[in-house]
Design a protein around this motif. Structure first.
Motif, PDB file in Angstrom:
ATOM      1  N   GLY A 154      52.883  41.566 114.330  1.00  0.00           N
ATOM      2  CA  GLY A 154      53.182  40.866 113.094  1.00  0.00           C
ATOM      3  C   GLY A 154      54.505  40.136 113.221  1.00  0.00           C
ATOM      4  N   PRO A 155      54.718  39.090 112.413  1.00  0.00           N
ATOM      5  CA  PRO A 155      55.941  38.280 112.519  1.00  0.00           C
ATOM      6  C   PRO A 155      57.230  39.087 112.443  1.00  0.00           C
ATOM      7  N   ALA A 156      57.238  40.167 111.670  1.00  0.00           N
ATOM      8  CA  ALA A 156      58.465  40.959 111.513  1.00  0.00           C
ATOM      9  C   ALA A 156      58.946  41.539 112.840  1.00  0.00           C
ATOM     10  N   PHE A 157      58.002  41.731 113.793  1.00  0.00           N
ATOM     11  CA  PHE A 157      58.370  42.343 115.071  1.00  0.00           C
ATOM     12  C   PHE A 157      58.478  41.319 116.209  1.00  0.00           C
ATOM     13  N   PHE A 158      58.282  40.029 115.914  1.00  0.00           N
ATOM     14  CA  PHE A 158      58.429  39.022 116.963  1.00  0.00           C
ATOM     15  C   PHE A 158      59.774  39.135 117.673  1.00  0.00           C
ATOM     16  N   PRO A 159      60.892  39.220 116.945  1.00  0.00           N
ATOM     17  CA  PRO A 159      62.198  39.288 117.638  1.00  0.00           C
ATOM     18  C   PRO A 159      62.314  40.496 118.565  1.00  0.00           C
ATOM     19  N   VAL A 160      61.710  41.619 118.175  1.00  0.00           N
ATOM     20  CA  VAL A 160      61.776  42.830 119.001  1.00  0.00           C
ATOM     21  C   VAL A 160      61.119  42.581 120.347  1.00  0.00           C
ATOM     22  N   TYR A 161      59.908  42.018 120.316  1.00  0.00           N
ATOM     23  CA  TYR A 161      59.185  41.805 121.567  1.00  0.00           C
ATOM     24  C   TYR A 161      59.711  40.596 122.340  1.00  0.00           C
ATOM     25  N   GLN A 162      60.209  39.593 121.636  1.00  0.00           N
ATOM     26  CA  GLN A 162      60.815  38.457 122.335  1.00  0.00           C
ATOM     27  C   GLN A 162      62.041  38.897 123.133  1.00  0.00           C
ATOM     28  N   SER A 163      62.794  39.834 122.588  1.00  0.00           N
ATOM     29  CA  SER A 163      63.968  40.346 123.307  1.00  0.00           C
ATOM     30  C   SER A 163      63.567  41.115 124.559  1.00  0.00           C
ATOM     31  N   ALA A 164      62.290  41.572 124.597  1.00  0.00           N
ATOM     32  CA  ALA A 164      61.784  42.287 125.778  1.00  0.00           C
ATOM     33  C   ALA A 164      61.072  41.339 126.746  1.00  0.00           C
ATOM     34  N   GLY A 165      61.093  40.035 126.453  1.00  0.00           N
ATOM     35  CA  GLY A 165      60.524  39.056 127.377  1.00  0.00           C
ATOM     36  C   GLY A 165      59.169  38.499 127.014  1.00  0.00           C
ATOM     37  N   TYR A 166      58.618  38.861 125.854  1.00  0.00           N
ATOM     38  CA  TYR A 166      57.334  38.325 125.418  1.00  0.00           C
ATOM     39  C   TYR A 166      57.535  36.987 124.713  1.00  0.00           C
ATOM     40  N   GLU A 167      56.517  36.137 124.772  1.00  0.00           N
ATOM     41  CA  GLU A 167      56.526  34.902 124.001  1.00  0.00           C
ATOM     42  C   GLU A 167      55.195  34.694 123.306  1.00  0.00           C
ATOM     43  N   CYS A 168      55.257  34.086 122.124  1.00  0.00           N
ATOM     44  CA  CYS A 168      54.069  33.908 121.283  1.00  0.00           C
ATOM     45  C   CYS A 168      53.160  32.821 121.831  1.00  0.00           C
ATOM     46  N   VAL A 169      51.854  33.034 121.701  1.00  0.00           N
ATOM     47  CA  VAL A 169      50.850  32.028 122.050  1.00  0.00           C
ATOM     48  C   VAL A 169      49.940  31.836 120.839  1.00  0.00           C
ATOM     49  N   ARG A 170      49.723  30.608 120.482  1.00  0.00           N
ATOM     50  CA  ARG A 170      48.949  30.290 119.281  1.00  0.00           C
ATOM     51  C   ARG A 170      47.452  30.481 119.492  1.00  0.00           C
ATOM     52  N   THR A 171      46.791  30.981 118.458  1.00  0.00           N
ATOM     53  CA  THR A 171      45.332  30.956 118.359  1.00  0.00           C
ATOM     54  C   THR A 171      44.993  30.237 117.064  1.00  0.00           C
ATOM     55  N   LYS A 172      44.199  29.181 117.147  1.00  0.00           N
ATOM     56  CA  LYS A 172      43.887  28.373 115.959  1.00  0.00           C
ATOM     57  C   LYS A 172      42.623  28.896 115.270  1.00  0.00           C
ATOM     58  N   TRP A 173      42.707  29.040 113.941  1.00  0.00           N
ATOM     59  CA  TRP A 173      41.580  29.508 113.133  1.00  0.00           C
ATOM     60  C   TRP A 173      41.252  28.479 112.067  1.00  0.00           C
ATOM     61  N   THR A 174      39.955  28.342 111.779  1.00  0.00           N
ATOM     62  CA  THR A 174      39.465  27.452 110.728  1.00  0.00           C
ATOM     63  C   THR A 174      38.894  28.293 109.596  1.00  0.00           C
ATOM     64  N   HIS A 175      39.271  27.973 108.365  1.00  0.00           N
ATOM     65  CA  HIS A 175      38.797  28.695 107.181  1.00  0.00           C
ATOM     66  C   HIS A 175      37.833  27.798 106.408  1.00  0.00           C
ATOM     67  N   LEU A 176      36.631  28.314 106.159  1.00  0.00           N
ATOM     68  CA  LEU A 176      35.602  27.558 105.458  1.00  0.00           C
ATOM     69  C   LEU A 176      35.174  28.299 104.196  1.00  0.00           C
ATOM     70  N   PRO A 177      35.283  27.673 103.021  1.00  0.00           N
ATOM     71  CA  PRO A 177      34.782  28.303 101.796  1.00  0.00           C
ATOM     72  C   PRO A 177      33.276  28.556 101.901  1.00  0.00           C
ATOM     73  N   ILE A 178      32.817  29.682 101.361  1.00  0.00           N
ATOM     74  CA  ILE A 178      31.403  30.049 101.408  1.00  0.00           C
ATOM     75  C   ILE A 178      30.723  29.563 100.136  1.00  0.00           C
ATOM     76  N   ARG A 179      29.635  28.814 100.306  1.00  0.00           N
ATOM     77  CA  ARG A 179      28.857  28.366  99.158  1.00  0.00           C
ATOM     78  C   ARG A 179      28.005  29.532  98.640  1.00  0.00           C
ATOM     79  N   SER A 180      27.225  29.275  97.619  1.00  0.00           N
ATOM     80  CA  SER A 180      26.279  30.267  97.111  1.00  0.00           C
ATOM     81  C   SER A 180      25.327  30.675  98.223  1.00  0.00           C
ATOM     82  N   GLN A 181      25.064  31.973  98.327  1.00  0.00           N
ATOM     83  CA  GLN A 181      24.169  32.476  99.370  1.00  0.00           C
ATOM     84  C   GLN A 181      22.732  32.631  98.873  1.00  0.00           C
ATOM     85  N   SER A 182      22.436  32.011  97.759  1.00  0.00           N
ATOM     86  CA  SER A 182      21.094  32.162  97.197  1.00  0.00           C
ATOM     87  C   SER A 182      20.039  31.400  97.988  1.00  0.00           C
TER      88      SER A 182
END
Length: 361
Positions: A154-182
Motif C-alpha cells: 500500500g502507498p503508506a509503505f512505499f517509502p519503507v520498501y523504497q529505502s530497501a531498494g524496491y521501486e514501483c511498477v505501474r499496472t493499468k486498470w480499466t473500470h467499466l460501469p455494469i449495466r442492468s443484468q436482466s
C-alpha cells in the motif's frame, strides 16, 4: 556478520528505552511442524482488519504452494520463550519477461522471490524486526540465485520498501460501469459454461495462459502444472468458470469483490481463430454475463486490466461488452507492485506489466 542462509539463525539484541532490559530475538527459518503456530500468529496480527483472514488462510496458502520451503518463512522469536513475534516469507516464483522485454537480458523468465506475510506483533514494533528479517531474506535470495524480488504494498509503505531498494511498477486498470443484468445479450447454444475441473482441464488452461499471459505480460507468474492444480485450483475453487465449444476450452474467468469494485481476478481467452464460432466473440459476452450473475446487487463497476480490455476490443469489438457501459470508462494506476534487482535486471515495463490477482501473496 555473515550473510544469512536458509538454514542459518542469528541472535539480534535490541536495546529498549526507559532503562528497560535489552531483548534478545532469534532470527531463523521455520520447520514444517511450526506452521500451525506461525499461521495463528499471522492471523492474530491481522485481526484488526474488517474481514480478518483466519489462521487457516495462511496455512492454506503455504500448504497449497508447490514451491513452498519452510526455511523460507523467516521469523523473529523471543529467545527465552521461543514466541514468534515477527514474520517475513519468501515465495519462490518465476516471472515472465514477455519474450522481447529489454529488462530480461535475453532470459525468457526470471527467478523471483515474492515477499509476503510481513507482520510484527504490536508489542514488538519499532524494533526493526521486519527490517532485519527482510535483510536476511535478501541474503538468502542472493545465495539462491534469485534475479529479482517483488512484493505488493500500500502507498503508506512505499517509502519503507523504497529505502530497501524496491521501486514501483505501474499496472493499468480499466473500470467499466455494469449495466442492468436482466438481458443476456449474445447467446449461442454451441457454447457451454461450467466450473473448471482439475486435473482434466489443466493442459488446455496452461496452453491458453502461456499464449495469453506469459508471452505478453511482463512480471506475469510462470505457472507449472503443479501450480495450476495445487494452488490456482484450490484458491479459486468454484469461482473459476470456463466456456467451451464441444471439448475445446475457449476461455475462463474468475471475479471477486475488491473494495468498491468487482475485480477480474483471473481471465484467459483462446485465439479467435481457434474455432469458427469463437470468431464472433459471443462466448466472451456469455462468460462475462455468467460470472457477473453471482454479484447481483453488489458493486456496479467491473475492474479489469487495461491490457486485457484493449485486447478484447481489438479482437472482438465493443459488442462483447453489452453488459458494460464502455462509454463511461475510467482508468486507475495500481503502483503497488514493487521490484528489487539482485543482478542488474531493470524492473518490468509498466506499459506491459500484469500479475493476475490470483497470484497475489
Amino acid at each position: 556478520m555473515a550473510p544469512a542462509t536458509a538454514s542459518s539463525s542469528r541472535v539480534l539484541t535490541v536495546k529498549l528505552p526507559d532503562d528497560l532490559p535489552a531483548e534478545n530475538y532469534v532470527l531463523r527459518g521455520l520447520d514444517e511442524s511450526e506452521m500451525p503456530q506461525w499461521s495463528a500468529f499471522c492471523a492474530s496480527v491481522f485481526a484488526y482488519k474488517d474481514s480478518p483472514p483466519p489462521a487457516a488462510y495462511f496455512e492454506r496458502h503455504y500448504c497449497n504452494d508447490p514451491d513452498r520451503r519452510a526455511s523460507f518463512v523467516r521469523v523473529a522469536c523471543r529467545q527465552l520463550s521461543n514466541e514468534i513475534v515477527a514474520s517475513c516469507r519468501i515465495f519462490v516464483r518465476h516471472i515472465s519477461t514477455a519474450q522481447c522485454s529489454v529488462y530480461s537480458k535475453n532470459l525468457k523468465k526470471l527467478k523471483a522471490g515474492g515477499i509476503g506475510e510481513v507482520c510484527t506483533s504490536a508489542n514488538h514494533r519499532k524494533r526493526n524486526l521486519s527490517k532485519e528479517l527482510l535483510k536476511d531474506c535478501f541474503d538468502i535470495m542472493k545465495e539462491e540465485n534469485f534475479h529479482v524480488s517483488f512484493l505488493h504494498s500500500g502507498p503508506a509503505f512505499f517509502p519503507v520498501y523504497q529505502s530497501a531498494g524496491y521501486e514501483c511498477v505501474r499496472t493499468k486498470w480499466t473500470h467499466l460501469p455494469i449495466r442492468s443484468q436482466s438481458s443476456t445479450g449474445c447467446y449461442d447454444a454451441l457454447f457451454r459454461i461450467r466450473t473448471a475441473r482439475f486435473p482434466q482441464d489443466t493442459e488446455q488452461l496452461m496452453q491458453i495462459y502461456q499464449d495469453n499471459s506469459e508471452h505478453n505480460f511482463e512480471g506475469c507468474i510462470i505457472r507449472s502444472k503443479e501450480y495450476w492444480e495445487q494452488y490456482v485450483a484450490q484458491e479459486l475453487g468454484e469461482s473459476l468458470l470456463v466456456v467451451e465449444e464441444g471439448n475445446t476450452i475457449l476461455g475462463w474467468i474468475s471475479l471477486r469483490e475488491r473494495g468498491n469494485v468487482i475485480q477480474l481476478r483471473e481471465f484467459g481467452l483462446a485465439d479467435k481463430s481457434t474455432t469458427q464460432a469463437a470468431s464472433t466473440g459471443c462466448h466472451v459476452g456469455m462468460l462475462l454475463h455468467k460470472a457477473l450473475e453471482g454479484f447481483a446487487g453488489k458493486s456496479q463497476v467491473l475492474a479489469m486490466p487495461t491490457l486485457v480490455y484493449e485486447r478484447i476490443l481489438h479482437e472482438w469489438g465493443p459488442s462483447v461488452f453489452n453488459l458494460l457501459d464502455s462509454t463511461n470508462v475510467t482508468t486507475e494506476d495500481d503502483m503497488g507492485w514493487m521490484y528489487k534487482s539482485f543482478h542488474g535486471h531493470s524492473p518490468p515495463n509498466g506499459d506491459s506489466h500484469l500479475i493476475w490477482p490470483s497470484d497475489s501473496f
